[in-house]
Every structure is written in structure tokens, then in C-alpha cells.
Design an enzyme around this catalytic site. Sequence first.
Site, PDB file in Angstrom:
ATOM      1  N   ASP A 399     -13.881  29.451  -1.038  1.00  0.00           N
ATOM      2  CA  ASP A 399     -13.100  28.260  -0.723  1.00  0.00           C
ATOM      3  C   ASP A 399     -11.968  28.699   0.207  1.00  0.00           C
ATOM      4  O   ASP A 399     -11.025  29.371  -0.223  1.00  0.00           O
ATOM      5  CB  ASP A 399     -12.547  27.647  -2.012  1.00  0.00           C
ATOM      6  N   HIS A 400     -12.074  28.322   1.481  1.00  0.00           N
ATOM      7  CA  HIS A 400     -11.130  28.825   2.483  1.00  0.00           C
ATOM      8  C   HIS A 400      -9.721  28.279   2.280  1.00  0.00           C
ATOM      9  O   HIS A 400      -8.758  28.784   2.889  1.00  0.00           O
ATOM     10  CB  HIS A 400     -11.635  28.486   3.887  1.00  0.00           C
ATOM     11  N   ARG A 401      -9.563  27.256   1.457  1.00  0.00           N
ATOM     12  CA  ARG A 401      -8.218  26.757   1.155  1.00  0.00           C
ATOM     13  C   ARG A 401      -7.465  27.744   0.271  1.00  0.00           C
ATOM     14  O   ARG A 401      -6.239  27.852   0.336  1.00  0.00           O
ATOM     15  CB  ARG A 401      -8.292  25.412   0.428  1.00  0.00           C
TER      16      ARG A 401
END
Length: 427
Positions: A399-401
Amino acid sequence: MPINLQMPALSPTMEEGTLAKWLVKEGDSVSSGDLLAEIETDKATMEFEAIDEGVIAKIVVAEGTENVKVGAVIAIIAEEGEEAGDVEAPAAPKAKAAEPIAKEETPAPPPKAEPAPAPAAKAASNANDDRLKVSPLARRLAEQKGVDLAALSGSGPNGRIIKADIDATEGGTSSAKSGSVASAQSAAPSPAAASEFDIPHTSEKLTSMRKTIARRLTEAKQTIPHIYLTVDIELDKLLKLRSELNATLASRDIKLSVNDLLIKALAVSLMQVPKCNVSIEGDQLKTFERADISVAVSIEGGLITPIIKNADSKSLSAISTEMKDLAGRAKDGKLKMHEYQGGTASISNMGMFGIKNFDAVINPPQAMIMAIGAGEKRPHVIDDSLQIATIMSATGSFDHRAIDGADGAQLMKVFKELCENPLGMLA
């Protein structure tokens, strides 16, 4: 006082379920811990246990009922000293009126003028063609051309009348023909034409589990910016260690799988790279102090992820024993909620199907999942020489967040090193 038995919430995301089967009947005595029903949740089909003692006085919701809301009364238990026959089921909620009473008193609008009746020939044709097998496109073209469908023999599957049969006919008046040609040429292609191919098929209603899988995976792909990182891992040392450990564990009837070692490797990797052992929830980033690994297990009708808790600190033999127990009970629908809810990261292994590599979808609120491909013999450079080695591809979805690419890459590097030098995960 009668006890209302309510539809339980058997998972945090459950809002409604299907009462698949009653395991008791009216008049049966039940005690705490007795199995009452099988309930199909958004995760699995699970057994519902009694927490009270008494007699099943009334079954309110019949087995097989779908979309039973959590909290709805499904049965009534009469306590000791109560007569079961005196217990009444709660009244069903009254249906909400479609319009307020005041609105019913307003004058009704004047009736609309009736459309002019269709020509007699067309009415007769419609009466007949209702009983015919006609594709939607053919029916529409016949109406435009004034063709009597009852006079046609269909050339489609099972005698179905299709567009070609209408095109081949000379029926109808010339004015109808010319009008229909102009209309047909100006009309956009209709998707209904696909229905001319009567492909044999079966249909079945989606289960609660399948609906939830569809909803959650759609949400995951739409709301989570996935980043995928893949490494190739040389497995020969890991396979050799597994063989040696299994030889020593044979007397204890324990047999380690490759997946058991990979679960351990992922858990240790997460502890060494804590920036990947996280979860993002709203505006909060949680960093976990232990590695609980959710392991994807295929079951009938879907997928469930039982959890190996504290996998980073458990022995391989403990992981293997626990995983066999969890997987077996998962397939039987016997898992308890705490055994499949939670987890700090997931692992999904499709290598046993010969899948070389794949990109797995993150299971929120987790922030990463490791996808494991098949180990296979490949040409590989070892000590500057080309040799044959057992190579496995592993792909991490992040999850790049919550996880930066560099941190995800660091996790993949550590995971690769532990798999290629497996004694490191045992130290």
C-alpha cells in the site's frame, strides 16, 4: 422470561447473513455451548453456539433465509419453568406506507388519454409471437417491418427466430419495408443481438462470502494505490534444510512444508523492516510490535485467511502444526472469528498450481501481501558461472500510502536473504 436469540455478528464486517441450517428444532432443550445453527457469513459458513439454557420455544426465521440482518430475532428460548407453547414470536415490523395518508386525499390527476389501438393484424401477431422463440432484435425488426412472426420458421438454435429470418422475409407492406430499412440503418447496434446465441449455461445466486469478496477486492483495488516488487529467490538451501528438519521431526509426526518456512521468513522480515509491518487507518499509521501472518486458504466458494500469530517468535514445528489445524478447520467452516480476523500482513502461495508469479490484492486494513510462485529448475548464475538452480519468484504488493517503495524493496531484500540462507530465520 423468554430469551430472544438474535442473528449474531460473526465477523466485524458482517451486516447480514444467511441462516443456512438449523441444528435444533422447536421443543429441543439446549445448554450453553450447544450448536444451534449454521450461518453463512461474509467470510465462511460457521456454526452458532448457544450461550443460554432452556427450550427452543419458537423458530422465527426458517433455514435457508437470506439477508437476515445482524440483531434480528431468529428464535426464542423459553427458560426453566416457562411453557414453550405460551411464547409468542415478536411481531414483524409494519411495512412503511408508500405515501402519507394526507397525500391519499389529494385529488387524483385526470386519467391520461388511452393510446390508439394497434392494428388488428399486429395485435394478432403479438398474441402469437409471445409464445414463439424470438430474439429481442428479431422481434423489434419484425415490428418495424410489419412481419407476422407466427408465419415464420426460425433458423436459430431450437427453432429460434433471429435477425436473418426477418431480413429474408418479403412480408409487410412496401411502406413498412422502406420505413423499417431507414430505421434499421439509422439505429445504433443493439447489445441485445448477443442474446441470439443461446449458449448453454447454469446460474447460481452469489453467496454472502462471494458478495463480500467481490465488494472488498473492488474497494481494495479502487482505494489502495498498489506498488508491486518482485524478486527471484534461490531455494536449494531452504529445500535442503527442510529435508534435514523433516528427518528429525518424523518421530513427532511433523512434516514441514515449504510454505511453513516462507511464513516464518516473512514474519522475521517484517520484524527486521518494521516500516512494512504497518496498517493505515484514516489518518493513523499503526506500526505493529509482532508479526501475525494471514495465510490465504482456498475453501469451497471462496477464500479465507487464518492467522499464525507471533509467527516471528514461533518455531517451525509450531507453525506447521498450527497451520495444518487452521487449514483443516477452515475447510470445514469451524474457524472462530479471532482465528481469521486481524493479521499484520498476508501471504498467498499459488506455487502448487504451477503459477510462476502473480500480483496479489492487498487485504485491508493490512498494507502488504506476499505472493509466492512455483519453485522450478532454471538456469541461474552462481559464483559467476551459469548453473541450474531451483528458483522461486515472490512478489510483494504494498500500500503506497503507508509504505514507501524503498522500504518495500528493503523488505523484499531481507525476505530473499532469509530464504536463501534459512538458518538466519532460526537464529
